[in-house]
Enzyme design. Structure first.
Site, PDB file in Angstrom:
ATOM      1  N   THR A  61      40.441  42.440  85.158  1.00 57.29           N
ATOM      2  CA  THR A  61      40.310  43.711  85.875  1.00 57.29           C
ATOM      3  C   THR A  61      41.675  44.253  86.254  1.00 57.29           C
ATOM      4  O   THR A  61      41.993  45.422  86.011  1.00 57.29           O
ATOM      5  CB  THR A  61      39.467  43.519  87.149  1.00 57.29           C
ATOM      6  OG1 THR A  61      38.215  42.945  86.802  1.00 57.29           O
ATOM      7  CG2 THR A  61      39.239  44.835  87.859  1.00 57.29           C
ATOM      8  N   TYR A 124      27.429  48.156  83.896  1.00 55.91           N
ATOM      9  CA  TYR A 124      26.808  49.434  83.546  1.00 55.91           C
ATOM     10  C   TYR A 124      25.386  49.273  83.013  1.00 55.91           C
ATOM     11  O   TYR A 124      24.483  49.965  83.444  1.00 55.91           O
ATOM     12  CB  TYR A 124      27.671  50.237  82.543  1.00 55.91           C
ATOM     13  CG  TYR A 124      27.173  51.652  82.369  1.00 55.91           C
ATOM     14  CD1 TYR A 124      27.422  52.606  83.339  1.00 55.91           C
ATOM     15  CD2 TYR A 124      26.428  52.034  81.254  1.00 55.91           C
ATOM     16  CE1 TYR A 124      26.944  53.910  83.215  1.00 55.91           C
ATOM     17  CE2 TYR A 124      25.946  53.334  81.118  1.00 55.91           C
ATOM     18  CZ  TYR A 124      26.209  54.255  82.102  1.00 55.91           C
ATOM     19  OH  TYR A 124      25.725  55.531  81.976  1.00 55.91           O
ATOM     20  N   TYR A 150      32.612  35.217  85.780  1.00 52.48           N
ATOM     21  CA  TYR A 150      33.212  36.149  86.739  1.00 52.48           C
ATOM     22  C   TYR A 150      32.094  36.914  87.428  1.00 52.48           C
ATOM     23  O   TYR A 150      31.449  37.771  86.829  1.00 52.48           O
ATOM     24  CB  TYR A 150      34.161  37.085  85.987  1.00 52.48           C
ATOM     25  CG  TYR A 150      34.992  38.023  86.830  1.00 52.48           C
ATOM     26  CD1 TYR A 150      35.048  37.928  88.226  1.00 52.48           C
ATOM     27  CD2 TYR A 150      35.753  39.017  86.216  1.00 52.48           C
ATOM     28  CE1 TYR A 150      35.820  38.785  88.969  1.00 52.48           C
ATOM     29  CE2 TYR A 150      36.536  39.884  86.968  1.00 52.48           C
ATOM     30  CZ  TYR A 150      36.565  39.771  88.335  1.00 52.48           C
ATOM     31  OH  TYR A 150      37.330  40.631  89.075  1.00 52.48           O
ATOM     32  N   ARG A 155      31.677  45.575  91.133  1.00 48.18           N
ATOM     33  CA  ARG A 155      32.123  46.327  89.959  1.00 48.18           C
ATOM     34  C   ARG A 155      31.060  46.396  88.859  1.00 48.18           C
ATOM     35  O   ARG A 155      30.990  47.369  88.117  1.00 48.18           O
ATOM     36  CB  ARG A 155      33.396  45.696  89.368  1.00 48.18           C
ATOM     37  CG  ARG A 155      34.645  45.972  90.177  1.00 48.18           C
ATOM     38  CD  ARG A 155      35.877  45.399  89.484  1.00 48.18           C
ATOM     39  NE  ARG A 155      37.081  45.661  90.249  1.00 48.18           N
ATOM     40  CZ  ARG A 155      37.832  46.760  90.117  1.00 48.18           C
ATOM     41  NH1 ARG A 155      37.491  47.685  89.253  1.00 48.18           N
ATOM     42  NH2 ARG A 155      38.911  46.910  90.849  1.00 48.18           N
ATOM     43  N   LYS A 178      34.498  32.428  89.005  1.00 45.98           N
ATOM     44  CA  LYS A 178      35.388  33.220  89.852  1.00 45.98           C
ATOM     45  C   LYS A 178      34.495  34.036  90.770  1.00 45.98           C
ATOM     46  O   LYS A 178      33.709  34.863  90.316  1.00 45.98           O
ATOM     47  CB  LYS A 178      36.290  34.146  89.026  1.00 45.98           C
ATOM     48  CG  LYS A 178      37.170  35.046  89.918  1.00 45.98           C
ATOM     49  CD  LYS A 178      37.979  36.039  89.107  1.00 45.98           C
ATOM     50  CE  LYS A 178      38.741  36.981  90.048  1.00 45.98           C
ATOM     51  NZ  LYS A 178      39.499  38.016  89.310  1.00 45.98           N
ATOM     52  N   ILE A 218      42.190  33.149  91.782  1.00 41.00           N
ATOM     53  CA  ILE A 218      42.637  34.078  90.738  1.00 41.00           C
ATOM     54  C   ILE A 218      42.986  35.351  91.485  1.00 41.00           C
ATOM     55  O   ILE A 218      42.106  36.109  91.890  1.00 41.00           O
ATOM     56  CB  ILE A 218      41.556  34.315  89.674  1.00 41.00           C
ATOM     57  CG1 ILE A 218      41.185  32.986  89.004  1.00 41.00           C
ATOM     58  CG2 ILE A 218      42.044  35.325  88.635  1.00 41.00           C
ATOM     59  CD1 ILE A 218      40.007  33.083  88.030  1.00 41.00           C
TER      60      ILE A 218
END
Length: 336
Positions: A61, A124, A150, A155, A178, A218
């Site tokens: 990202t 999305y 992740y 997001r 993560k 991270i």
């Protein structure tokens, strides 16, 4: 602490952990016209490794994966491997919300030399948990590389639910998560029920994550100051919470400057450029540099940063004009 750890040599990557502990979510330095600045990439990777990082996540990202082309993503892996020269693991992030594309991209990343892959939840599309499970399994099946899941619903629009994480933990290549969800009770529950490693994906919560058994971080702020995170990790490894907490407190205003007012990559590039460590603060559209009032807020936070190793702001020279707007590259990022 997590069962993946061994309390041997301070600062070393721990037994059973192929990723490292201080992982930098690397920004992708660019020129003023939005092209990747490859010499600056090499320098920045060397800088963060020298400062204490033992893992680099390229094309995540923070690396602006959404607007990088596939060839750029693969070149970032190749350069990371070359510059690190074994000093740090190179993890490729990002992926795709199209399963077929993600598979091909990670296969190519493995050939390019990646040490591991970080797969983001499909965004999305808003798949069901069955779709998420299938996506992760098929991608993990496609390479021999160790996998970090992740989980960042802010997001992607969808979380990886607890039950899904338990099922994914049974896959031999899926070794870690993560976590950018911030549900500490769930992290504890998963750590109790699986052998998965956890990496903090929220700069403000690194120490709390480590305190309940996470393996590492991270981080975005680590682009600017990786040394304090090395100090925190080494202190936690030896059970020295006092040192870890003191470093956490010192980092707090810098973390706030990077993570609060604009997207992390925008702030990180603005700060790195002001420190003279990258040639331009440019980001690619639809990201844009901070507006005047946002830049002022970032600079106010930086005035509070004191005694953070690697973050000397006495000669900080921010350039709001250079950061303004965003670049429109000649080749769009979704080229197959």
């Amino acid at each position: 602490m997590s069962g993946t750890r061994t309390d041997t040599l301070e600062g070393m990557t721990h037994s059973g952990n192929p990723f490292g502990q201080v992982l930098v979510a690397l920004v992708t330095p660019m020129t003023a016209d939005g092209e990747v600045d490859w010499p600056a990439v090499e320098k920045h990777i060397d800088d963060v490794i020298t400062a204490g990082a033992d893992g680099i996540v390229v094309t995540g990202t923070t690396g602006e994966t959404s607007t990088l082309t596939d060839p750029e993503k693969l070149k970032l892996v190749e350069i990371g491997k070359s510059v690190s020269a074994g000093r740090a693991k190179i993890i490729t992030g990002g992926g795709s919300n199209e399963t077929a594309h993600a598979i091909e991209l990670y296969k190519a990343s493995e050939k390019a030399g990646a040490d591991g892959i970080m797969i983001v939840t499909p965004y999305y599309n808003k798949p069901t948990q069955a779709g998420i499970l299938t996506h992760f399994r098929l991608v993990a099946d496609a390479t021999d590389l160790p996998v970090i899941l992740y989980d960042i619903p802010g997001r992607t629009g969808v979380p990886i639910k607890y039950e899904t994480i338990l099922r994914l933990a049974k896959h031999p290549n899926i070794l870690a998560v993560k976590d950018a969800k911030g549900d500490f009770s769930e992290v504890s529950r998963v750590l109790n029920q699986t052998d998965l490693m956890y990496f903090s994906g929220d700069d403000a919560n690194v120490l709390p994550h480590l305190a309940i058994g996470a393996t590492g971080l991270i981080g975005v702020t680590a682009n600017i100051a990786a040394t304090p995170y090395r100090t925190i990790i080494d202190a936690v490894n030896r059970g020295d919470l006092t040192t870890a907490t003191a470093e956490h407190k010192r980092l707090e205003p810098l973390v706030r400057a990077v993570m609060t007012h604009v997207p992390g990559t925008v702030a990180a590039k603005y700060i790195l450029h002001g420190l003279g460590r990258i040639s331009s603060p440019r980001v690619r559209l639809p990201l844009v540099g901070p507006e005047e009032w946002e830049a002022a807020l970032i600079e106010d936070e930086l005035d509070l940063v004191k005694d953070v190793p690697g973050a000397d702001f006495s000669n900080f020279r921010p350039d709001r004009n250079a950061a303004a707007g965003g670049a429109l590259p000649k080749v769009h990022g979704t080229t197959r």
